[in-house]
Design a protein around this motif. Structure first.
Motif: not given
Length: 427
Positions: A213, A215, A224, A287, A290-292, A294-296
């Motif tokens: 993850f 961000g 997260l 996967r 998620k949190r605003e 962040t990407t994974n």
């Protein structure tokens, strides 16, 4: 002092059963040293006795440069135990093994592979078991398998006086009273030098998988991480870090280096291990977290291994401290926010924080800044300052220093009354 050093050279040059001189410093070198190759516990005991009688300093591993500020006109003896790398006893059904500590992690796990077992620490393959025990750092896999103190069941060691001691044993639960093994593990070779260890093993997982993850906010990734740990997803690694540590590494493969360029400032590396069906079930669940901001993405096996090796590689200079999630969140929100270029690693479940400095000047500035912050917040901590692989000093911020110093002095007097074992580390 000079006469003591001559006495040491004479003693070490004589035939010692289980020890031999490999090299000595050239005349006129800054710092006098002798490199000893140890092949038997008797030799290690004799070398330590000779060193103790002449006030020489004993360090483990190959001869290397000692910082000029720490020479103190002492002669140094480097003891290399790489010849002591035998498997002494293995009980596959009980998942325990006894080995000599000169063995490397690569050698140990290569032996265990046919048995479907492994020693679950994350470190460089050529790291010796002795170095691992001295440091006490099991790397990012501490999350799933515990720290080195949990994996070492017992030790055979030589004290600074040349006396052999045995702690713990080869069974998982065998200790009543204080477990001396845990004192020696992580003591940076200041109390005793272990030449054999009894280890707890684990079944080698059928498969592993990892997700990163990333961000712009370390705080969001920390939250997260808390969500993931709370979901009980059988994680074996959960490592939060500044991704500049990854991008600046010289050991990245071309593929991983290109992948890293697309990541944001901070990363959270999550790994799971188990049978194939479990992995297929867990990865989509992970996967989905998620949190605003962040990407994974799922990592290939090679990329995951490369990242774990980077996270496990010892880098200096640095500060080390232990902090709960809430304590580290406070550091992020206040102290670290004021130093946006500060690089760090944080092992979320074990609370190990590593703060890296560019040079020694910055290391001391970092320590002073952290002390001021902790005193201002009335948050006592124990902070370890590692200037190099040889220099390690623990400072107690906000603790009863007098009482702790008395305990340290008592332990040192008992294990190493002459102060010959790694005087560059102060615990």
């Amino acid at each position: 002092m000079q006469s003591g050093s001559v006495g040491l050279s004479q003693k070490l040059s004589k035939a010692i059963d289980g020890a031999s001189v490999v090299a000595t410093s050239a005349s006129g070198d800054a710092g006098r040293w002798t490199q000893m190759s140890i092949s038997h516990a008797r030799g290690l005991a004799e070398v330590l006795k000779a060193s103790a009688s002449t006030a020489a300093a004993v360090l483990t591993g190959p001869a290397r440069t000692v910082p000029a500020s720490r020479l103190d006109d002492r002669e140094f003896v480097f003891v290399d135990l790489s010849s002591m790398n035998r498997i002494l006893h293995h009980e596959p059904q009980d998942q325990v093994i006894s080995v000599e500590t000169g063995i490397t992690l690569h050698e140990l796990n290569a032996y265990l592979t046919p048995f479907g077992q492994w020693f679950p620490v994350s470190a460089q393959p050529q790291t010796s078991l002795l170095d691992l025990i001295n440091r006490g750092d099991g790397g990012p896999l501490e999350h799933g398998f515990g720290a080195v103190r949990d994996l070492v069941l017992g030790l055979d060691a030589i004290t600074g006086s040349g006396i052999e001691i045995k702690t713990g044993g080869i069974v998982v639960k065998n200790v009543t009273g204080y477990d001396t093994t845990k004192l020696i593990v992580g003591s940076h070779g200041t109390l005793a030098l272990p030449y054999a260890a009894h280890l707890r093993l684990y079944a080698r997982p059928e498969k592993t998988a990892a997700v990163i993850f990333h961000g712009a906010s370390a705080q969001d990734l920390l939250l997260l991480a808390g969500d993931l740990i709370g979901a009980d997803l059988s994680l074996v690694c959960c490592e939060l870090l500044d991704l500049s540590i990854v991008r600046d590494s010289a050991v990245l493969s071309d593929g991983t280096a290109k992948l890293a360029q697309r990541w944001n400032k901070f990363g959270l590396i999550v790994r799971v291990a188990g049978h194939d069906e479990l992995i297929k079930e867990l990865i989509p669940q992970i996967r989905a977290f998620k949190r605003e901001g962040t990407t994974n993405s799922e990592l290939s096996f090679d990329d995951a291994e490369a990242l774990l090796q980077i996270c496990a590689a010892p880098a200096f200079p640095r500060l080390e401290l232990s902090a709960s999630v809430s304590e580290f969140s406070l550091l992020l929100a206040d102290w670290l926010r004021a130093a946006p270029d500060q690089t760090f690693q944080y092992r979320v479940s074990t609370g190990r924080v590593l703060l890296y400095a560019r040079d020694l000047t910055r290391l001391y500035e970092l320590n002073d800044s952290l002390r001021s912050f902790l005193l201002r917040k009335s948050a006592p901590h124990t902070v370890a300052m590692a200037a190099s692989e040889l220099e390690y000093e623990i400072e107690y911020l906000g603790a009863d220093i007098k009482k702790i110093s008395q305990i340290k002095a008592s332990l040192k007097e008992r294990f190493d009354p002459s102060g010959c074992l790694n005087p560059l580390a102060v615990l």
